[in-house]
Design an enzyme around this catalytic site. Sequence first.
Site, mmCIF file in Angstrom:
data_model
loop_
_atom_site.group_PDB
_atom_site.id
_atom_site.type_symbol
_atom_site.label_atom_id
_atom_site.label_comp_id
_atom_site.label_asym_id
_atom_site.label_seq_id
_atom_site.Cartn_x
_atom_site.Cartn_y
_atom_site.Cartn_z
ATOM 1 C CB CYS A 46 -91.662 -57.666 26.884
ATOM 2 S SG CYS A 46 -91.526 -59.395 28.154
ATOM 3 C CG HIS A 74 -87.613 -57.557 29.380
ATOM 4 N ND1 HIS A 74 -88.918 -57.427 29.171
ATOM 5 C CD2 HIS A 74 -86.778 -56.435 29.219
ATOM 6 C CE1 HIS A 74 -88.815 -56.236 28.457
ATOM 7 N NE2 HIS A 74 -87.722 -55.753 28.266
ATOM 8 C CG ASP A 81 -87.432 -52.914 25.807
ATOM 9 O OD1 ASP A 81 -88.658 -53.061 25.333
ATOM 10 O OD2 ASP A 81 -87.224 -53.128 27.277
#
Length: 668
Positions: free
Chosen positions: A314, A341, A358
Site C-alpha cells: 500500500c 495504511h 484507495d
Amino acid sequence: MSVSPAVTTLCENSDEAFLDAAKLLLTYSDNIMRFPNEEKYRSIRIGNPTFSTKLLPIKGAVECLFEMGFEEAETHLVFPRSASVDQMKLIRDSIAAERDRRLGGRQAASPITPTTPTLATTSPTTPTLATTSPTTPTLATTSPTTPSSASAPVISAPPPPQPSSLENSMNFFATLQSNFQHVLLYENLDLQQKALSRIPEERLRSEAEVQLRGAREEDPDLLSADCKLGLEDFLVLELLRWFKQDFFSWVDHLPCSRCSGATQNSNPLQPSAEDLRWGAQRVENHYCHTCRLSTRFPRYNNPEKLLETRRGRCGEWANCFTLCCRAMGLEARYIWDSTDHVWTEVFSTSQRRWLHCDSCENGCDKPLLYEVGWGKKLAYILAFSKDQVVDVTWRYSCKHPEVLSRRTKVQESWLLHTIHRLNTSRQQSLSPERKTDLTERLLVELVEFLSPKKPKSGELGGRNSGSLAWRRARGETRKTDAGTSTETQAAGFVFTLTEKERKQKLLHVRYSSSRDEYCRLSNDSERIQIWDQCVWSRASVCRKVEEDWQMVYLARTEGSSSGKVSWKFDFSSAGMKVSSVSVSAKSETFHSGSVCWTLQAGERTAAFTGDGKMQDLPSVSGCSEFIIEAGLSGGEEETAWQHSQIFRQSLKETEEPSFEILVHLEDA
C-alpha cells in the site's frame, strides 16, 4: 563563538518561530541562573501547553534544552543539581546572540525576570469547531467546563487520556514533518511529465467522457446547471481502474529470481547506496528454501523509482498513485493512517469536496471501508498536500467517541497548534485568494466531520488487496457475527429498493468483471467496486486475474471441489412484488467443469443458462424476494478449480457487462 548543533538547528526556523522559542528558552535558563535554589524553576512539565505548543514543534528547541543539561523524567524535563550551569550559559548566550541579531539589536540580552510559563491544561475530550487563525480552522478541543457554541454539535467522550510522553510527541512531529515534506515531490514538473508519459491520458479521458454521457442518458438531471458530477469525477474512476488493473502490481512475496519458485520473508537485508538514493531504508529478504537464494525487495519511497518498478504494497501504491493524480492535473493529497495504511484523496471541483481514493482496492468515496469493512481501530488519519496538513480522522469513522478514546499519543491541543504552525509556515507564499479558498474548503470539511455518516453498501467488505494470509494476519478480512472470515461465509448484502427505484418500479443492475464494478443503473448509475460487495453468500469462490492472457473471471479457490456464490433481492419492505425478471450471465467451462445457474423464489426454482444472453424468467413473477445462485463444480486434475468459470472477460472489454439483472415491479 562556536555554536552547538542544537542551536544551529534552531536557527533554521523562521524568524517568528525562532523568536517565540528563544523567548521561552531564555526564560527557562535565566530563571535557573538567577534563582539556583528555587526547585520550581528547575523542572518543566511536558504536558504544559506553553511547552507543548511553542517549543516541542520547533526544530532544535527541545534539543537546546537537552544540551543545556535538562534530562527527561516521567512527566517533566528536569535540570538536575549535578548539571553544569556554565554549559547552560553557553547555550543560552548563543541563542541570545542570534535573537539580538534578528531583532537588529533592539533588545538587550540581559537576563529576564523570573517567569513561570503558564501551566493551564486543556482536556482532550470534546471535538468542536474552532479556528486558530483567520486562515486555519481545524478540529480543536475544549475542556468539559468550557462552554461551546450553541450551534456546534458536541460529541460525548470517555474520560481524558493520560498526557503523552515527550518521546511520543517528538516522534509524531517527525512523522508530520516527513510526510509534509515528502508530498512536495509530487509538485516536481519534470517528475509529473515522466508520470504522464506512462499514463494513457487520452484514452482515460475519452473513457471518462463515455461514462459521463452514459450516466447523463440514464439520468437527465445530470445535465442541469447544479449537476454534482463532472468529467473530472469519472476521470478519477478511470485512473483508479487503470492503475489497479493495468499499471501497478501487488507484492506479497517475489518469486525466486533463479527458479521462480515461492519465497518467504526472512531477516531484512542491508540497503545499498542505490537503495538509499531512492528512499529505500528497508530491504526485504525474500528467501527461497529450494535454491537457498535471497531475492531483494527494496521498499522504495521515491515515486520516480516506483514509476519504473510498478510494484509494492500500500505504501508504494499510494505514493505512485498520488503522483499520477497530480500529473493528470487533479488536486490530490496523501493520506497517512496511524494504524498502518495509506491512500489518496482527490478534490472534486464539481462536488466541492474531497473524495477518498484507495488505488490498492480500486475504491472511490468509501471512507468508512477501513473502520466498518476491515475492522480497523482508527486513531489518527492525516491528509498532506503541498499547501496544507489536515486532521481528517473524523471522515473515516462513524464511531467518534471510540476513536477519541484511542487518541493518546499526543495531546489534542499540541496537535492542533502543531498543525497550525506547519500550515502557517507552508502558506506564507500563497496568494490571499488561495488562502481564502483553502479556508473555505476546510470549513466545509469541519462541518462534515461533526456528523458521523452511516456505512454504505460498498463499505462493508474486507480488504481485497494482498494474499488471504496477509489480510488475515492484519485482521482486515471482514468478519461475520460468529467471527468467521467471509472468505468462506455469508456476506449478507441484500438488494432493496431506493425511493427512486420504488417510484420507477424498476431495479436494473449490471456487473463488469473487467472493471470489478457494479453499476446500479436504476439508482443514478451508482457504482460499487469489488465483486463481493453486493454478494449475499459465497463459499470457495474468488476473483482471478490472468495478467499474461489479460483475462479475468470468478472461479473456485484453488484446491476446492465446489463453490457457490449468490445475490439476494428483497422488495417486501417497499411493498412491491416482481412483475418480471430478466437475467443475463456469462459462464465458461473446460473439460468436465460445470456451472449451474438458478433463480430461487420460495418453493419455486428457475434454471437458466450462462450464455450471456438476456433471458426472461416468468415463473417467479408475483414473488417479493428471490436469490440468484451460481454453483461451480467439476474439472480435472490439479487445475480443476479453473475449469468452471463465471463472468470471464477480457480486461480490455470495459463496456459490456458480465452479469445483468432487470426487474420490473408492481405494488404488492
